[in-house]
Design an enzyme around this catalytic site. Structure first.
Site, PDB file in Angstrom:
ATOM      1  N   PRO A 163     -17.190  12.392 -21.334  1.00 11.14           N
ATOM      2  CA  PRO A 163     -18.348  12.829 -22.125  1.00 11.14           C
ATOM      3  C   PRO A 163     -19.242  13.766 -21.333  1.00 11.14           C
ATOM      4  CG  PRO A 163     -18.618  10.547 -21.415  1.00 11.14           C
ATOM      5  CD  PRO A 163     -17.207  10.948 -21.095  1.00 11.14           C
ATOM      6  N   PRO A 164     -19.788  14.793 -21.981  1.00 10.35           N
ATOM      7  CA  PRO A 164     -20.699  15.709 -21.275  1.00 10.35           C
ATOM      8  C   PRO A 164     -21.950  14.961 -20.856  1.00 10.35           C
ATOM      9  CG  PRO A 164     -20.754  16.120 -23.638  1.00 10.35           C
ATOM     10  CD  PRO A 164     -19.658  15.134 -23.412  1.00 10.35           C
ATOM     11  N   CYS A 165     -22.182  14.878 -19.559  1.00 15.59           N
ATOM     12  CA  CYS A 165     -23.274  14.059 -19.042  1.00 15.59           C
ATOM     13  C   CYS A 165     -24.381  14.915 -18.447  1.00 15.59           C
ATOM     14  CB  CYS A 165     -22.764  13.107 -17.962  1.00 15.59           C
ATOM     15  SG  CYS A 165     -21.624  11.872 -18.595  1.00 15.59           S
ATOM     16  N   GLN A 166     -25.616  14.521 -18.706  1.00 14.74           N
ATOM     17  CA  GLN A 166     -26.741  15.141 -18.044  1.00 14.74           C
ATOM     18  C   GLN A 166     -26.702  14.787 -16.559  1.00 14.74           C
ATOM     19  OE1 GLN A 166     -26.594  12.619 -20.250  1.00 14.74           O
ATOM     20  NE2 GLN A 166     -28.643  11.886 -20.652  1.00 14.74           N
TER      21      GLN A 166
END
EC number: 2.1.1.37
Length: 523
Positions: A80-83
């Site tokens: 998942p694209p994570c901050q």
């Protein structure tokens, strides 16, 4: 898809669902191992590449799909694209991490409290209610964040207009362009000018007020959190749904990977998976230790459903040495231990156990890939790669790696890296001063013939899972019962197939309408 023919069939064939699938780094690794993969990806560029590579793909936001849509998927994977999470200080990264961990804890509490409940439907309702509450909280924050972002853009536009008006007024009052620029940088109007010109004083005051408003909006956005928080939680919820929803079958295995800062999230994920009956392992993996010609570190979570054992999964064994700056660059001769390991029958293997191989250099990787590239991978004289990034916090001090070492981490700016004659700052000639898409992909261990397409290919490559790393992890999790000799043969076979892989066909991207009749949906 086109693969090298092999005498050895895959020990098992799994149907994999890959969330946030990107351009297909994990998918191509799974394919050469003999598994079937369907990806979900929203980025148009990555989807264009996937389509040309023949990767089965649903294009869209993962949040618009559910685990229940794909009941025949046996394995869940994703990144998942994570901050940017950071455990230091009290900034936005720390708050983002705290938010995610808090939501995971709420879901874990719901799972624990309903474990062993005599009424599975009632238990599922309680768990689902917790998820709906979290989902609604995140939705409200996203709606407010969009409004705040719109207001922030309007304020920034007003500031730009005020700055232009201030500069014009300063020049009208006799300031030179250089003096006006300095005054604007200091954001302080001289008292002599302020007393003399009310209009200029008013402009400076309005500009200062806008700066204060902008700062408040930035603080509010940090409080609302990053919209990616909801995306980080998606794989966890899909595993919970498949494990607890009445009538569903739990995934046999789960593999998730991301940047090192996400390890704290994976550890909390693993605690939930343990409650759901999985054996788990979290591990930092150095890519060069698995034959990737690049130094890069990834945080990986692996889980395997196994009701007979609660022991952690074993670690993924490294096959290559770690790269250390200044270490010998000469590849040593094959070195073996004296002892012969036993195979699964208790007999001695005929093949001695190998020590880790030397890491792979950029030059070696590009040379090996050249024959499969159709001329896209080009030979170069000895070279040095000069990074687009500074080192040690100094922008001007560009990182440098020579051709006979692994590359530095391949990022979305890889096309900006300069390739110069070794030991100089002189660019190579004949357009060899930059890596093209095929070459950058090879350094990420994509096949040289991978059909990159769509916008911002460099970003696609930089964000992708290195296929060779994925090959090792998938083999480890999905084929845990192979003997040591079988593992070695399996990896050797998979790597050969990965290097020689070529696309066989182009596929159409699927939307929600594509769920009907899809092999994973059972519709």
């Amino acid at each position: 898809m086109s693969h090298v023919e092999t005498q050895q069939p895959s020990p098992a064939k799994f149907r994999i669902l890959d969330l946030f699938a990107g351009p297909g780094g994990l998918d191509v690794a799974a394919h050469v191992l003999g598994h079937e993969v369907t990806g979900i990806e929203w980025d148009a560029g990555a989807c264009a590449t996937r389509a040309k590579a023949g990767m089965d793909t649903f294009q869209g936001d993962v949040r618009r799909y559910r685990a229940a849509f794909f009941p025949h998927a046996q394995v869940l994977t994703g990144g998942p694209p994570c901050q940017t999470f950071t455990v230091a200080g009290h900034g936005a990264g720390r708050r983002a991490l705290d938010d995610v961990l808090r939501y995971i804890d709420r879901l874990h509490t719901a799972v624990r409290n309903t474990a062993g409940h005599p009424d599975p439907l009632s238990a599922w309702t309680q768990v689902f209610r917790t998820w709906r509450q979290i989902h609604e909280e995140l939705r409200r924050k996203e709606v407010e964040a969009r409004a705040v972002k719109a207001e922030k853009r309007a304020v920034e536009l007003s500031r730009t207009e005020k700055r232009k008006a201030m500069r014009n007024r300063l020049e009208e009052l006799g300031s030179s362009p250089e003096e006006a620029k300095l005054l604007l940088k200091q954001l302080k109007v001289p008292q002599s000018l302020a007393f003399r010109d009310a209009e200029l004083a008013g402009l400076f005051k309005e500009f200062g007020d806008l700066a204060g408003t902008l700062e408040k909006l930035k603080v509010r956005l940090e409080e609302l959190g990053d919209e990616r928080t909801g995306l980080v939680l998606q794989p966890l919820w899909w595993v919970i749904e498949r494990s607890r929803r009445p009538g569903a079958t739990a995934y046999e295995a789960v593999v998730l990977e991301q940047v090192p800062a996400v390890m704290r999230v994976w550890e909390e994920y693993a605690a939930v998976f343990d409650t759901l009956g999985y054996r788990t392992r979290t591990q930092f993996l150095h890519t060069e230790a698995f034959g990737v010609p690049q130094t890069r570190r990834r945080a990986v979570l692996m889980a395997r459903l196994d009701g007979s054992s609660r022991d952690p999964l074993p670690q993924v064994e490294e096959t290559h040495e770690l790269y250390h700056r200044g270490a010998s660059r000469t590849r040593p001769k094959a070195d073996h231990t004296d002892a012969l390991p036993l195979d699964d029958t208790g007999n001695e293997n005929r093949r001695p156990r190998k020590k880790p191989a030397k890491w792979i250099s950029m030059e070696a990787a590009l040379k090996d890939a050249q024959e499969f590239s159709g001329g896209q991978v080009r030979l170069r004289p000895p070279f040095t790669v000069v990074s687009n990034y500074g080192t040690g916090g100094v922008p001007e001090a560009r990182g440098r790696r020579d051709h006979d070492t692994p590359s530095a981490t391949i990022t979305g700016k890889v096309s900006r890296n300069r390739v110069v004659h070794q030991g100089t700052d002189t660019d190579l000639d004949d357009e060899l001063d930059r890596f093209n898409n095929a070459e950058a992909g090879v350094l990420q261990t994509f096949p040289a013939a991978y059909p990159w397409d769509g916008n911002d290919v460099s970003q696609q490559i930089g964000n992708a899972v290195p296929p060779r790393l994925a090959l090792h992890v998938l083999r480890h999790v999905l084929e845990p019962d192979l003997g040591e000799r079988e593992v070695e043969d399996r990896l050797e076979e998979g790597i050969k197939k990965l290097v020689a892989w070529k696309p066989e066909r182009t596929v159409k991207l699927l939307k929600h309408r594509g769920l009907e009749g899809h092999p994973l949906t059972g519709r």
